[in-house]
Design a protein around this motif. Structure first.
Motif, PDB file in Angstrom:
ATOM      1  N   SER A  86       0.759  -1.244  -0.064  1.00 56.84           N
ATOM      2  CA  SER A  86      -0.065  -0.157   0.048  1.00 56.84           C
ATOM      3  C   SER A  86       0.916   1.324  -0.003  1.00 56.84           C
ATOM      4  N   ILE A  87       1.946   1.241   0.814  1.00 54.97           N
ATOM      5  CA  ILE A  87       3.058   2.459   0.770  1.00 54.97           C
ATOM      6  C   ILE A  87       3.704   2.697  -0.391  1.00 54.97           C
ATOM      7  N   GLN A  88       4.083   1.523  -1.032  1.00 58.92           N
ATOM      8  CA  GLN A  88       4.499   1.445  -2.366  1.00 58.92           C
ATOM      9  C   GLN A  88       3.688   2.129  -3.632  1.00 58.92           C
ATOM     10  N   GLU A  89       2.528   1.738  -3.420  1.00 56.54           N
ATOM     11  CA  GLU A  89       1.454   2.044  -4.417  1.00 56.54           C
ATOM     12  C   GLU A  89       1.191   3.798  -4.138  1.00 56.54           C
ATOM     13  N   ASP A  90       1.354   4.077  -3.070  1.00 49.48           N
ATOM     14  CA  ASP A  90       1.153   5.524  -2.608  1.00 49.48           C
ATOM     15  C   ASP A  90       2.232   6.370  -3.198  1.00 49.48           C
ATOM     16  N   GLU A  91       3.508   5.823  -2.960  1.00 48.05           N
ATOM     17  CA  GLU A  91       4.738   6.494  -3.692  1.00 48.05           C
ATOM     18  C   GLU A  91       4.841   6.673  -5.025  1.00 48.05           C
ATOM     19  N   LEU A  92       4.125   5.860  -5.877  1.00 46.86           N
ATOM     20  CA  LEU A  92       4.165   5.544  -7.228  1.00 46.86           C
ATOM     21  C   LEU A  92       2.712   6.455  -7.775  1.00 46.86           C
ATOM     22  N   GLY A  93       2.150   6.842  -6.900  1.00 43.12           N
ATOM     23  CA  GLY A  93       0.955   7.799  -7.339  1.00 43.12           C
ATOM     24  C   GLY A  93      -0.338   6.763  -7.667  1.00 43.12           C
ATOM     25  N   GLN A  94      -0.359   5.336  -7.252  1.00 39.45           N
ATOM     26  CA  GLN A  94      -1.261   4.600  -7.598  1.00 39.45           C
ATOM     27  C   GLN A  94      -2.072   3.985  -6.645  1.00 39.45           C
ATOM     28  N   SER A  95      -2.025   4.744  -5.397  1.00 34.38           N
ATOM     29  CA  SER A  95      -2.678   4.212  -4.181  1.00 34.38           C
ATOM     30  C   SER A  95      -4.237   3.652  -4.295  1.00 34.38           C
ATOM     31  N   LYS A  96      -4.299   2.516  -3.904  1.00 39.35           N
ATOM     32  CA  LYS A  96      -5.787   2.060  -4.024  1.00 39.35           C
ATOM     33  C   LYS A  96      -6.154   1.530  -2.657  1.00 39.35           C
ATOM     34  N   ASP A  97      -7.296   1.703  -2.272  1.00 45.74           N
ATOM     35  CA  ASP A  97      -7.800   0.633  -1.093  1.00 45.74           C
ATOM     36  C   ASP A  97      -9.135  -0.047  -1.640  1.00 45.74           C
ATOM     37  N   GLY A  98      -9.151  -1.054  -0.945  1.00 54.36           N
ATOM     38  CA  GLY A  98     -10.126  -2.055  -1.028  1.00 54.36           C
ATOM     39  C   GLY A  98      -9.959  -3.395  -0.495  1.00 54.36           C
ATOM     40  N   GLN A  99     -11.029  -3.987  -0.392  1.00 53.94           N
ATOM     41  CA  GLN A  99     -10.766  -5.404   0.351  1.00 53.94           C
ATOM     42  C   GLN A  99     -10.234  -6.357  -0.368  1.00 53.94           C
ATOM     43  N   ILE A 100      -9.445  -7.180   0.344  1.00 53.65           N
ATOM     44  CA  ILE A 100      -8.933  -8.376  -0.245  1.00 53.65           C
ATOM     45  C   ILE A 100      -9.416  -9.554   0.400  1.00 53.65           C
ATOM     46  N   ILE A 101      -9.935 -10.636  -0.462  1.00 51.21           N
ATOM     47  CA  ILE A 101     -10.495 -11.895  -0.003  1.00 51.21           C
ATOM     48  C   ILE A 101     -10.068 -12.743  -0.922  1.00 51.21           C
ATOM     49  N   ALA A 102      -9.314 -13.929  -0.109  1.00 50.57           N
ATOM     50  CA  ALA A 102      -8.611 -14.946  -0.851  1.00 50.57           C
ATOM     51  C   ALA A 102      -8.544 -16.065  -0.114  1.00 50.57           C
ATOM     52  N   THR A 103      -8.711 -17.374  -0.656  1.00 47.33           N
ATOM     53  CA  THR A 103      -8.436 -18.695   0.201  1.00 47.33           C
ATOM     54  C   THR A 103      -7.139 -19.357  -0.360  1.00 47.33           C
ATOM     55  N   VAL A 104      -6.474 -20.030   0.582  1.00 45.20           N
ATOM     56  CA  VAL A 104      -5.358 -20.830   0.086  1.00 45.20           C
ATOM     57  C   VAL A 104      -5.566 -22.331   0.423  1.00 45.20           C
ATOM     58  N   GLN A 105      -5.485 -23.234  -0.818  1.00 42.50           N
ATOM     59  CA  GLN A 105      -5.477 -24.469  -0.612  1.00 42.50           C
ATOM     60  C   GLN A 105      -4.343 -25.034  -0.033  1.00 42.50           C
ATOM     61  N   VAL A 106      -4.343 -25.397   1.362  1.00 42.24           N
ATOM     62  CA  VAL A 106      -3.113 -25.980   2.084  1.00 42.24           C
ATOM     63  C   VAL A 106      -2.991 -27.222   2.204  1.00 42.24           C
ATOM     64  N   ASP A 107      -2.069 -28.229   1.822  1.00 45.49           N
ATOM     65  CA  ASP A 107      -2.079 -29.771   1.864  1.00 45.49           C
ATOM     66  C   ASP A 107      -1.832 -30.071   3.267  1.00 45.49           C
ATOM     67  N   SER A 108      -1.823 -31.365   3.388  1.00 44.27           N
ATOM     68  CA  SER A 108      -1.483 -32.033   4.661  1.00 44.27           C
ATOM     69  C   SER A 108      -0.103 -31.686   5.300  1.00 44.27           C
ATOM     70  N   LYS A 109       0.866 -31.363   4.662  1.00 45.95           N
ATOM     71  CA  LYS A 109       2.082 -30.852   5.087  1.00 45.95           C
ATOM     72  C   LYS A 109       2.281 -29.327   5.457  1.00 45.95           C
ATOM     73  N   GLY A 110       1.364 -28.675   5.021  1.00 47.93           N
ATOM     74  CA  GLY A 110       1.240 -27.249   5.480  1.00 47.93           C
ATOM     75  C   GLY A 110       1.842 -26.381   4.271  1.00 47.93           C
ATOM     76  N   MET A 111       1.883 -27.060   2.921  1.00 54.67           N
ATOM     77  CA  MET A 111       2.559 -26.320   1.957  1.00 54.67           C
ATOM     78  C   MET A 111       1.189 -25.797   1.084  1.00 54.67           C
ATOM     79  N   PRO A 112       1.042 -24.605   0.472  1.00 52.13           N
ATOM     80  CA  PRO A 112       0.129 -23.928  -0.139  1.00 52.13           C
ATOM     81  C   PRO A 112       0.232 -24.791  -1.525  1.00 52.13           C
ATOM     82  N   LEU A 113      -1.040 -25.137  -2.122  1.00 53.92           N
ATOM     83  CA  LEU A 113      -1.225 -25.762  -3.387  1.00 53.92           C
ATOM     84  C   LEU A 113      -1.655 -24.648  -4.421  1.00 53.92           C
ATOM     85  N   ALA A 114      -2.808 -23.679  -4.024  1.00 51.97           N
ATOM     86  CA  ALA A 114      -3.338 -22.821  -4.846  1.00 51.97           C
ATOM     87  C   ALA A 114      -4.037 -21.799  -3.954  1.00 51.97           C
TER      88      ALA A 114
END
Length: 163
Positions: A86-114
């Motif tokens: 967010s700070i970097q985008e502000d410095e570049l004059g490209q500041s945005k605000d907004g919600q981020i919603i994501a899910t991470v598929q995590v395998d049985s060893k704790g590694m993200p798959l997708a």
């Protein structure tokens, strides 16, 4: 800050520092934000009973005794990198605000798959979040006492900064 100055910093964020690299389909996540009631700096084992209960509320079908996946060292590193973006985008004059919603598929060893992005201010932010979450290491979920694959739900607000 000049664009050439920001490129190494952006690369560091996307690729993760050495500390981040080593940081330490069952229950489906619902759409509530656990980050507001769960410590940002604690690992899952360090969370209080109330914090774990708040985190479990994000999962509609989690059974008593089961545990969702969780970043090995808590949410602090992830949220700090989002703040830096967010700070970097502000410095570049490209500041945005907004919600981020994501899910991470995590395998049985704790590694993200997708990573699935459900909401983000734009494609570059979406790509940043995917890269960040794919480099995160998780405590694996537990189903009936055994490590299992499960989604981790992530929601935050990209803060708009001002110079």
């Amino acid at each position: 800050m000049k664009r050439s100055t920001l490129l190494p910093l952006i690369s560091w964020i996307l690729l993760g520092s050495l500390a981040m690299a080593n940081v330490p389909a069952t229950a489906a996540p619902t759409h509530t934000d656990p980050q507001t009631s769960v410590s940002q700096v604690k690992a899952y084992a360090e969370l209080s009973v109330a914090e774990k209960k708040a985190l479990h509320a994000n999962y509609e079908s989690i059974q008593p005794g089961d545990e969702p996946p969780y970043p090995l060292y808590g949410m602090k590193d992830i949220n700090a990198r989002i703040q830096l973006l967010s700070i970097q985008e502000d410095e570049l004059g490209q500041s945005k605000d907004g919600q981020i919603i994501a899910t991470v598929q995590v395998d049985s060893k704790g590694m993200p798959l997708a990573v699935s992005i459900y909401k983000a201010p734009d494609i570059p932010v979406s790509n940043f979040v995917v890269g960040l979450l794919m480099k995160t290491r998780f405590k694996p979920a537990k189903c009936s006492g055994k490590p299992c694959q499960m989604d981790f739900y992530y929601e935050t607000q990209l803060p708009k900064t001002s110079k």
